[in-house]
Design a protein around this motif. Structure first.
Motif, PDB file in Angstrom:
ATOM      1  N   LEU A  12       0.798  -1.199  -0.042  1.00 13.98           N
ATOM      2  CA  LEU A  12      -0.037   0.000  -0.002  1.00 13.98           C
ATOM      3  C   LEU A  12       0.940   1.255   0.142  1.00 13.98           C
ATOM      4  O   LEU A  12       1.900   1.129   0.759  1.00 13.98           O
ATOM      5  CB  LEU A  12      -0.971  -0.089   1.317  1.00 13.98           C
ATOM      6  N   TYR A  13       0.662   2.228  -0.540  1.00  9.68           N
ATOM      7  CA  TYR A  13       1.276   3.502  -0.564  1.00  9.68           C
ATOM      8  C   TYR A  13       0.341   4.631   0.101  1.00  9.68           C
ATOM      9  O   TYR A  13      -0.894   4.842  -0.231  1.00  9.68           O
ATOM     10  CB  TYR A  13       1.566   4.160  -2.148  1.00  9.68           C
ATOM     11  N   VAL A  14       1.136   5.046   1.291  1.00  8.50           N
ATOM     12  CA  VAL A  14       0.475   5.861   2.113  1.00  8.50           C
ATOM     13  C   VAL A  14       1.203   7.272   2.263  1.00  8.50           C
ATOM     14  O   VAL A  14       2.336   7.662   1.863  1.00  8.50           O
ATOM     15  CB  VAL A  14       0.671   5.169   3.615  1.00  8.50           C
ATOM     16  N   GLY A  56       5.576   7.838  -3.135  1.00  8.06           N
ATOM     17  CA  GLY A  56       6.744   8.685  -4.027  1.00  8.06           C
ATOM     18  C   GLY A  56       8.087   8.026  -3.831  1.00  8.06           C
ATOM     19  O   GLY A  56       8.756   8.474  -4.559  1.00  8.06           O
ATOM     20  N   VAL A  57       8.251   7.405  -2.594  1.00  6.34           N
ATOM     21  CA  VAL A  57       9.794   6.994  -2.428  1.00  6.34           C
ATOM     22  C   VAL A  57      10.134   5.806  -3.257  1.00  6.34           C
ATOM     23  O   VAL A  57      11.304   5.510  -3.443  1.00  6.34           O
ATOM     24  CB  VAL A  57       9.936   6.666  -0.948  1.00  6.34           C
ATOM     25  N   PRO A  74       2.093   4.286  -7.285  1.00  6.13           N
ATOM     26  CA  PRO A  74       0.960   4.725  -7.955  1.00  6.13           C
ATOM     27  C   PRO A  74       1.357   5.186  -9.593  1.00  6.13           C
ATOM     28  O   PRO A  74       0.323   5.066 -10.395  1.00  6.13           O
ATOM     29  CB  PRO A  74       0.363   5.833  -7.231  1.00  6.13           C
ATOM     30  N   ALA A  75       2.216   5.849  -9.545  1.00  9.74           N
ATOM     31  CA  ALA A  75       2.594   6.246 -10.903  1.00  9.74           C
ATOM     32  C   ALA A  75       2.988   5.385 -11.926  1.00  9.74           C
ATOM     33  O   ALA A  75       3.149   5.642 -13.174  1.00  9.74           O
ATOM     34  CB  ALA A  75       3.669   7.511 -10.680  1.00  9.74           C
ATOM     35  N   CYS A  76       3.746   4.364 -11.311  1.00  3.44           N
ATOM     36  CA  CYS A  76       4.504   3.224 -12.351  1.00  3.44           C
ATOM     37  C   CYS A  76       3.968   1.896 -12.090  1.00  3.44           C
ATOM     38  O   CYS A  76       4.777   0.926 -12.109  1.00  3.44           O
ATOM     39  CB  CYS A  76       5.961   3.440 -12.321  1.00  3.44           C
ATOM     40  N   ASP A 122      -0.098  -4.146 -17.140  1.00  3.43           N
ATOM     41  CA  ASP A 122      -0.851  -3.012 -16.593  1.00  3.43           C
ATOM     42  C   ASP A 122       0.306  -2.279 -15.886  1.00  3.43           C
ATOM     43  O   ASP A 122       0.438  -1.402 -15.203  1.00  3.43           O
ATOM     44  CB  ASP A 122      -1.971  -3.045 -15.732  1.00  3.43           C
ATOM     45  N   ASP A 123       2.039  -2.704 -15.977  1.00  2.58           N
ATOM     46  CA  ASP A 123       2.832  -2.179 -15.402  1.00  2.58           C
ATOM     47  C   ASP A 123       3.053  -2.333 -13.839  1.00  2.58           C
ATOM     48  O   ASP A 123       3.977  -1.661 -13.356  1.00  2.58           O
ATOM     49  CB  ASP A 123       3.249  -0.844 -15.844  1.00  2.58           C
TER      50      ASP A 123
END
Length: 137
Positions: A12-14, A56-57, A74-76, A122-123
């Motif tokens: 999960l990205y938090v 982001g990290v 999330p971006a990649c 989907d990368d």
């Protein structure tokens, strides 16, 4: 074909590592397996790991002496890991090659675990990992 033994890791990205850690540890009683500025790894039922990454990290590769963890987030594309048997590692390499799925990275972890990293259509970053990385049953 070699088999998958289960999902070992889910990420999960938090926005706030401490807030997210407090939530999952307090509500579900998860214990912390590993902590860094970049992530918190939580023990889920002694057989799975919930990774809390600071958003982001993970956008850049992370290099170790033992190999490279490719970028994810999330971006990649997100990240998760399937557990595989140690004896199936080479069979998975052969299966991925036969299916024309490029291996993005191989990591030989210090504790003896090995990881294959690939991308889905989907990368998303898919990891196939042998036992020995996390102290789980």
């Amino acid at each position: 074909m070699p088999k998958i033994n289960g999902i070992l890791e889910t990420a999960l990205y938090v926005a706030d590592l401490q807030r997210a850690t407090d939530f999952y540890c307090t509500l579900f009683g998860f214990e912390i397996l590993s902590r860094s500025e970049r992530l918190i790894a939580l023990n889920v039922a002694d057989c799975n790991v919930l990774l809390l990454f600071l958003t982001g990290v993970t956008q850049e590769p992370l290099e170790f002496e033992c190999g490279v963890i490719p970028p994810h987030g999330p971006a990649c594309g997100t990240h998760f890991a399937f557990s595989i048997a140690k004896e199936d590692f080479k069979d998975w390499q052969a299966e991925l090659s036969a299916q024309h799925v490029p291996i993005e990275s191989i990591v030989n972890w210090p504790g003896g675990a090995r990881s294959l990293y690939i991308r889905d259509p989907d990368d998303n970053l898919v990891e196939l990992i042998t036992p020995g990385f996390w102290a789980l049953k």
